[in-house]
Design a protein around this motif. Structure first.
Motif, mmCIF file in Angstrom:
data_model
loop_
_atom_site.group_PDB
_atom_site.id
_atom_site.type_symbol
_atom_site.label_atom_id
_atom_site.label_comp_id
_atom_site.label_asym_id
_atom_site.label_seq_id
_atom_site.Cartn_x
_atom_site.Cartn_y
_atom_site.Cartn_z
ATOM 1 N N PRO A 1 0.851 -1.194 0.000
ATOM 2 C CA PRO A 1 0.000 0.000 0.000
ATOM 3 C C PRO A 1 0.885 1.241 0.000
ATOM 4 C CG PRO A 1 -0.770 -1.593 1.619
ATOM 5 C CD PRO A 1 0.575 -2.080 1.142
ATOM 6 N N PRO A 2 0.680 2.158 -0.919
ATOM 7 C CA PRO A 2 1.580 3.318 -1.024
ATOM 8 C C PRO A 2 1.776 4.086 0.275
ATOM 9 C CG PRO A 2 0.120 3.226 -2.914
ATOM 10 C CD PRO A 2 -0.357 2.171 -1.959
ATOM 11 N N ALA A 3 0.719 4.231 1.046
ATOM 12 C CA ALA A 3 0.821 5.003 2.287
ATOM 13 C C ALA A 3 1.802 4.380 3.269
ATOM 14 C CB ALA A 3 -0.563 5.147 2.932
ATOM 15 N N LEU A 4 1.989 3.064 3.182
ATOM 16 C CA LEU A 4 2.888 2.385 4.113
ATOM 17 C C LEU A 4 4.353 2.520 3.723
ATOM 18 C CD1 LEU A 4 0.932 -0.902 4.959
ATOM 19 C CD2 LEU A 4 0.931 1.301 6.140
ATOM 20 N N ILE A 5 4.611 2.934 2.488
ATOM 21 C CA ILE A 5 6.004 3.125 2.079
ATOM 22 C C ILE A 5 6.671 4.164 2.963
ATOM 23 C CG2 ILE A 5 7.529 3.914 0.220
ATOM 24 C CD1 ILE A 5 5.583 2.787 -1.791
ATOM 25 N N ASN A 6 5.960 5.242 3.245
ATOM 26 C CA ASN A 6 6.536 6.304 4.069
ATOM 27 C C ASN A 6 6.777 5.828 5.503
ATOM 28 O OD1 ASN A 6 6.490 8.203 1.952
ATOM 29 N ND2 ASN A 6 4.319 8.600 2.323
ATOM 30 N N ASP A 7 5.884 4.979 6.014
ATOM 31 C CA ASP A 7 6.105 4.412 7.345
ATOM 32 C C ASP A 7 7.373 3.563 7.356
ATOM 33 O OD1 ASP A 7 3.794 5.605 8.237
ATOM 34 O OD2 ASP A 7 2.548 3.815 7.931
ATOM 35 N N PHE A 8 7.536 2.787 6.307
ATOM 36 C CA PHE A 8 8.734 1.952 6.187
ATOM 37 C C PHE A 8 9.986 2.827 6.135
ATOM 38 C CE2 PHE A 8 11.969 -0.389 3.895
ATOM 39 C CZ PHE A 8 11.862 -1.675 4.383
ATOM 40 N N MET A 9 9.917 3.906 5.357
ATOM 41 C CA MET A 9 11.067 4.798 5.238
ATOM 42 C C MET A 9 11.382 5.465 6.572
ATOM 43 S SD MET A 9 11.970 4.272 2.212
ATOM 44 C CE MET A 9 13.334 5.413 2.361
ATOM 45 N N ASN A 10 10.361 5.812 7.340
ATOM 46 C CA ASN A 10 10.591 6.422 8.649
ATOM 47 C C ASN A 10 11.334 5.474 9.583
ATOM 48 O OD1 ASN A 10 9.454 8.987 8.266
ATOM 49 N ND2 ASN A 10 7.372 8.196 8.591
ATOM 50 N N LEU A 11 11.027 4.179 9.502
ATOM 51 C CA LEU A 11 11.731 3.199 10.323
ATOM 52 C C LEU A 11 13.213 3.141 9.967
ATOM 53 C CD1 LEU A 11 9.165 0.242 10.408
ATOM 54 C CD2 LEU A 11 9.759 1.796 12.276
ATOM 55 N N THR A 12 13.500 3.248 8.673
ATOM 56 C CA THR A 12 14.906 3.198 8.261
ATOM 57 C C THR A 12 15.641 4.469 8.677
ATOM 58 O OG1 THR A 12 14.470 4.164 6.076
ATOM 59 C CG2 THR A 12 14.305 1.777 6.269
ATOM 60 N N VAL A 13 14.951 5.593 8.622
ATOM 61 C CA VAL A 13 15.574 6.855 9.049
ATOM 62 C C VAL A 13 15.922 6.806 10.536
ATOM 63 C CG1 VAL A 13 15.148 9.315 9.413
ATOM 64 C CG2 VAL A 13 14.503 8.247 7.258
ATOM 65 N N GLN A 14 15.063 6.127 11.311
ATOM 66 C CA GLN A 14 15.299 6.010 12.749
ATOM 67 C C GLN A 14 16.271 4.883 13.089
ATOM 68 O OE1 GLN A 14 11.384 5.519 14.461
ATOM 69 N NE2 GLN A 14 10.569 7.258 13.293
ATOM 70 N N ASP A 15 16.876 4.302 12.025
ATOM 71 C CA ASP A 15 17.868 3.234 12.204
ATOM 72 C C ASP A 15 17.296 1.980 12.860
ATOM 73 O OD1 ASP A 15 19.925 4.645 11.018
ATOM 74 O OD2 ASP A 15 20.519 5.604 12.890
ATOM 75 N N LYS A 16 15.965 1.789 12.721
ATOM 76 C CA LYS A 16 15.366 0.575 13.271
ATOM 77 C C LYS A 16 15.472 -0.593 12.294
ATOM 78 C CE LYS A 16 12.160 2.944 16.359
ATOM 79 N NZ LYS A 16 10.741 3.125 16.776
ATOM 80 N N ILE A 17 15.704 -0.275 11.004
ATOM 81 C CA ILE A 17 15.875 -1.308 9.997
ATOM 82 C C ILE A 17 17.116 -0.966 9.178
ATOM 83 C CG2 ILE A 17 14.874 -2.448 7.973
ATOM 84 C CD1 ILE A 17 12.140 -1.788 8.982
ATOM 85 N N LYS A 18 18.013 -1.914 9.014
ATOM 86 C CA LYS A 18 19.245 -1.682 8.259
ATOM 87 C C LYS A 18 19.099 -2.317 6.869
ATOM 88 C CE LYS A 18 21.624 0.286 11.614
ATOM 89 N NZ LYS A 18 22.095 1.683 11.540
ATOM 90 N N ILE A 19 18.695 -1.533 5.914
ATOM 91 C CA ILE A 19 18.527 -2.012 4.543
ATOM 92 C C ILE A 19 19.140 -0.993 3.596
ATOM 93 C CG2 ILE A 19 16.858 -2.565 2.716
ATOM 94 C CD1 ILE A 19 14.920 -3.437 4.900
ATOM 95 N N GLU A 20 19.977 -1.464 2.685
ATOM 96 C CA GLU A 20 20.638 -0.558 1.746
ATOM 97 C C GLU A 20 19.833 -0.345 0.474
ATOM 98 O OE1 GLU A 20 24.549 -1.930 0.925
ATOM 99 O OE2 GLU A 20 25.278 -1.625 2.983
ATOM 100 N N LYS A 21 19.128 -1.400 0.017
ATOM 101 C CA LYS A 21 18.362 -1.306 -1.223
ATOM 102 C C LYS A 21 16.992 -1.937 -1.020
ATOM 103 C CE LYS A 21 21.353 -3.431 -3.946
ATOM 104 N NZ LYS A 21 22.002 -3.893 -5.205
ATOM 105 N N ALA A 22 15.947 -1.193 -1.385
ATOM 106 C CA ALA A 22 14.584 -1.701 -1.213
ATOM 107 C C ALA A 22 13.781 -1.470 -2.486
ATOM 108 C CB ALA A 22 13.900 -1.022 -0.032
ATOM 109 N N ALA A 23 12.904 -2.432 -2.804
ATOM 110 C CA ALA A 23 12.012 -2.304 -3.963
ATOM 111 C C ALA A 23 10.587 -2.583 -3.507
ATOM 112 C CB ALA A 23 12.414 -3.279 -5.065
ATOM 113 N N PHE A 24 9.667 -1.682 -3.868
ATOM 114 C CA PHE A 24 8.270 -1.830 -3.503
ATOM 115 C C PHE A 24 7.439 -2.016 -4.770
ATOM 116 C CE2 PHE A 24 10.264 1.187 -0.530
ATOM 117 C CZ PHE A 24 10.142 0.476 0.658
ATOM 118 N N VAL A 25 6.659 -3.094 -4.815
ATOM 119 C CA VAL A 25 5.768 -3.330 -5.950
ATOM 120 C C VAL A 25 4.413 -2.738 -5.601
ATOM 121 C CG1 VAL A 25 4.741 -5.031 -7.477
ATOM 122 C CG2 VAL A 25 7.000 -5.459 -6.477
#
Length: 284
Positions: A34-58
């Motif tokens: 769901p597009p709205a959840l992409i930003n939630d996912f990105m916020n987690l990475t900004v807060q260093d809660k998830i360590k991912i270098e490359k992500a792809a969303f379908v």
């Protein structure tokens, strides 16, 4: 900064295969996001809660009402200064219909059971997203291996800034406008070889027609000026994250002048080492 790829496009165009390829290239892939959840996912990475270098969303129309938030989600990512690219996959109506029949699936947007109706509705729904795409891949003639090859080539060349693709399309105004073009050029100002008996039944793929169309000073001025303009603007498109440009050339019937021009620009850009896709929409 995370490398973000958004995969979208027409149902049946190969998004699942593209996702598998991206996984092989080290992307953390999430399907039907769901597009709205992409930003939630990105916020987690900004807060260093998830360590991912490359992500792809379908993201596609399977999301139903969630998909309506897509454009706003993209704008929010821009406001967050997230660097992302959009890979848009498509194919011709004929190919998509054949693929649906082979798998015996119903199109998710078909109200009456007509596959073509669903495809046309989906094209309309995705039109604005397509304009935002960094890469556009037409999979009509691609097997899985070829699609993988094209994606790997695009991404590896992108690291060097060489992944820009120019699609050149000829069309005839009497058959309707080229709807998916970024730029449309009307070449009906050039004398029409259709009215000469020796060329009436030929096309712009014939050297005789090409020599005739390109011999006029106005033709040479047009080709030289547009060629320079496109080359000057390519770096600016790439700077904004758009790596694909569709140039359409229209004449009356889409047989002579437009075909010649598309061929001439394809020749020039290929000589410069650019990635070129050539389409003659209205040739038989």
């Amino acid at each position: 900064m995370m490398d973000v790829m958004i995969v979208t496009g027409l149902s049946g165009a190969g998004k699942s295969q593209a996702t598998h390829c991206l996984e092989d290239l080290g992307y953390y892939c999430i399907d039907n996001m769901p597009p709205a959840l992409i930003n939630d996912f990105m916020n987690l990475t900004v807060q260093d809660k998830i360590k991912i270098e490359k992500a792809a969303f379908v993201v596609d129309i399977r999301g139903g009402e969630f998909f309506d938030d897509f454009k706003e989600s993209l704008n929010e990512m821009k406001r967050m200064d997230v660097k992302f690219k959009i890979m848009f996959l498509e194919a011709s109506d004929e190919v998509l219909i054949r693929r649906y029949k082979e798998t015996r699936r119903a199109h998710p947007l078909s109200q009456s059971g007509s596959i073509l109706e669903g495809i046309q509705a989906e094209r309309e729904k995705l039109a604005e997203v397509r304009k935002e795409a960094s890469y556009i891949l037409d999979t009509s003639t691609m097997k899985s291996a070829k699609l993988n090859e094209e994606i790997k080539k695009l991404l590896s060349e992108g690291e060097n800034g060489d992944s820009f693709t120019i699609t050149l399309e000829s069309f005839g105004y009497k058959h309707g406008m080229a709807l998916d073009a970024d730029w449309v050029f009307d070449v009906r100002f050039i004398p029409n070889p259709f009215y000469l008996a020796s060329m009436k039944n030929l096309t712009g793929n014939s050297k005789k027609v090409q020599d005739y169309v390109l011999k006029f000073p106005e033709s040479q001025m047009f080709v030289n000026e547009i060629h320079k303009l496109v080359n000057d603007l390519i770096p600016m498109y790439a700077r904004e994250g758009k790596y694909h440009l569709v140039l359409a050339f229209g004449c009356t019937g889409g047989q002579h002048r437009s075909v010649t021009m598309a061929n001439e620009f394809a020749r020039r850009f290929k000589e410069e080492g650019k990635r070129v896709v050539l389409i003659h929409r209205d040739l038989p």
